[in-house]
Design an enzyme around this catalytic site. Structure first.
Site, PDB file in Angstrom:
ATOM      1  CE  LYS A  16      19.621 -24.575 -54.053  1.00  0.00           C
ATOM      2  NZ  LYS A  16      19.598 -25.987 -54.483  1.00  0.00           N
ATOM      3  NE  ARG A  91      14.744 -25.184 -58.668  1.00  0.00           N
ATOM      4  CZ  ARG A  91      14.716 -25.270 -57.338  1.00  0.00           C
ATOM      5  NH1 ARG A  91      14.504 -24.205 -56.607  1.00  0.00           N
ATOM      6  NH2 ARG A  91      14.909 -26.428 -56.758  1.00  0.00           N
ATOM      7  NE  ARG A 130      16.204 -32.623 -49.143  1.00  0.00           N
ATOM      8  CZ  ARG A 130      16.389 -31.572 -49.950  1.00  0.00           C
ATOM      9  NH1 ARG A 130      17.328 -30.688 -49.696  1.00  0.00           N
ATOM     10  NH2 ARG A 130      15.669 -31.443 -51.033  1.00  0.00           N
ATOM     11  NE  ARG A 163      11.346 -31.325 -50.295  1.00  0.00           N
ATOM     12  CZ  ARG A 163      12.242 -30.386 -50.643  1.00  0.00           C
ATOM     13  NH1 ARG A 163      12.930 -29.753 -49.716  1.00  0.00           N
ATOM     14  NH2 ARG A 163      12.446 -30.084 -51.895  1.00  0.00           N
ATOM     15  NE  ARG A 174      13.644 -31.441 -56.635  1.00  0.00           N
ATOM     16  CZ  ARG A 174      13.946 -31.270 -55.350  1.00  0.00           C
ATOM     17  NH1 ARG A 174      13.986 -32.299 -54.542  1.00  0.00           N
ATOM     18  NH2 ARG A 174      14.208 -30.074 -54.886  1.00  0.00           N
TER      19      ARG A 174
HETATM   20  P1  AMP Z   1      13.585 -26.527 -53.463  1.00  0.00           P
HETATM   21  O1  AMP Z   1      13.043 -26.615 -52.083  1.00  0.00           O
HETATM   22  O2  AMP Z   1      14.337 -25.266 -53.751  1.00  0.00           O
HETATM   23  O3  AMP Z   1      14.351 -27.756 -53.859  1.00  0.00           O
HETATM   24  O4  AMP Z   1      12.311 -26.470 -54.442  1.00  0.00           O
HETATM   25  C1  AMP Z   1      11.344 -27.503 -54.478  1.00  0.00           C
HETATM   26  C2  AMP Z   1      10.508 -27.404 -55.747  1.00  0.00           C
HETATM   27  O5  AMP Z   1       9.832 -26.139 -55.775  1.00  0.00           O
HETATM   28  C3  AMP Z   1      11.272 -27.464 -57.054  1.00  0.00           C
HETATM   29  O6  AMP Z   1      11.578 -28.766 -57.475  1.00  0.00           O
HETATM   30  C4  AMP Z   1      10.288 -26.768 -58.003  1.00  0.00           C
HETATM   31  O7  AMP Z   1       9.215 -27.627 -58.321  1.00  0.00           O
HETATM   32  C5  AMP Z   1       9.716 -25.660 -57.109  1.00  0.00           C
HETATM   33  N1  AMP Z   1      10.522 -24.416 -57.221  1.00  0.00           N
HETATM   34  C6  AMP Z   1      11.259 -23.822 -56.250  1.00  0.00           C
HETATM   35  N2  AMP Z   1      11.871 -22.719 -56.696  1.00  0.00           N
HETATM   36  C7  AMP Z   1      11.529 -22.608 -58.011  1.00  0.00           C
HETATM   37  C8  AMP Z   1      11.853 -21.691 -59.047  1.00  0.00           C
HETATM   38  N3  AMP Z   1      12.680 -20.649 -58.835  1.00  0.00           N
HETATM   39  N4  AMP Z   1      11.306 -21.895 -60.279  1.00  0.00           N
HETATM   40  C9  AMP Z   1      10.488 -22.917 -60.517  1.00  0.00           C
HETATM   41  N5  AMP Z   1      10.138 -23.837 -59.594  1.00  0.00           N
HETATM   42  C10 AMP Z   1      10.650 -23.692 -58.345  1.00  0.00           C
END
Ligand code: AMP
Length: 216
Positions: A16, A91, A130, A163, A174
């Protein structure tokens, strides 16, 4: 004039962020990544960052009330522009329900979903490659870089780190949260927004082409 109110939807690691960056540059609309906003807060060690880090390191979600306020502020700052790409938000069902009236009030436009789909196996394999650039925060896949040591965005050498939330055990958590908590968001959008499902196993260039085709 086209207005784009886009949500990029899909499991963690499905691509994404990569696509959102490309499409945001092509369509000249902001890329709003809640994950990036939280990571930036973590590097600034502010109150939000300190709270978020503990949860993110375990692959858990940050509470809805925090996320909703954060996205509301960003969207309000963007209301006169030609659109946006939301990446990583909503989410949860609760986030989707709160977002709906905000978008209607601020933009009076329907949302369009771009769902990137790949099986868990593909995602886990991809995440093994990644990395994040520790200098500029750019996310890359080592398999797709011309030089696996150099960041294509800022030019830093040997600055890639994994990460914490991309470690196998965390990513499994996740993915489980995605299937249990995030996927039901799609049901909420049925009848409210068009959802274009795109095969995320295609190459980066092919996926971009597909996205641009459905948006045309
Ligand atoms: P991402 O980079 O989108 O994979 O997000 C990394 C982490 O940020 C996720 O695993 C969550 O811990 C937190 N996070 C990002 N967006 C959200 C959201 N909309 N709601 C809750 N936690 C979020």
């Amino acid at each position: 004039m086209n207005y784009y109110r886009l949500i990029f939807f899909g499991a963690p690691g499905v691509g994404k962020g990569t696509q959102a960056k490309i499409i945001s540059a092509k369509l000249h609309i902001p890329h709003i990544s809640t994950g990036d906003i939280l990571r930036s807060a973590i590097s600034k060690k502010n109150e939000l960052g300190i709270k978020a880090k503990v949860l993110m390191d375990k692959g858990e979600l940050v509470p809805d009330d925090i996320m909703v306020e954060l996205v509301k502020d960003v969207l309000e700052g963007n209301k006169s522009k030609e659109g946006f790409i939301l990446d990583g938000f909503p989410r949860t069902l609760h986030q989707a329900k709160i977002l709906q009236p905000i978008v209607e009030e601020l933009f009076n436009e329907e949302l369009t979903l771009i769902t990137l789909h790949a099986d868990n196996r593909v995602i886990i394999d991809r995440l093994a490659q990644r990395r994040m650039c520790n200098t500029c925060g750019n996310i890359v896949n080592l398999n797709f870089l011309p030089d696996s040591k150099k960041c294509p965005t800022c030019g830093s050498v040997n600055s890639f780190i994994k990460r914490k939330d991309d470690e196998v055990e965390v990513i499994k958590n996740r993915l489980e949260i995605f299937h249990k908590t995030t996927k039901p968001v799609l049901d909420f959008y049925e009848g409210k927004a068009v959802n274009h499902v795109i095969d995320a196993t295609l190459s980066v260039e092919e996926i971009t082409k597909e996205i641009l085709k459905v948006l045309d």
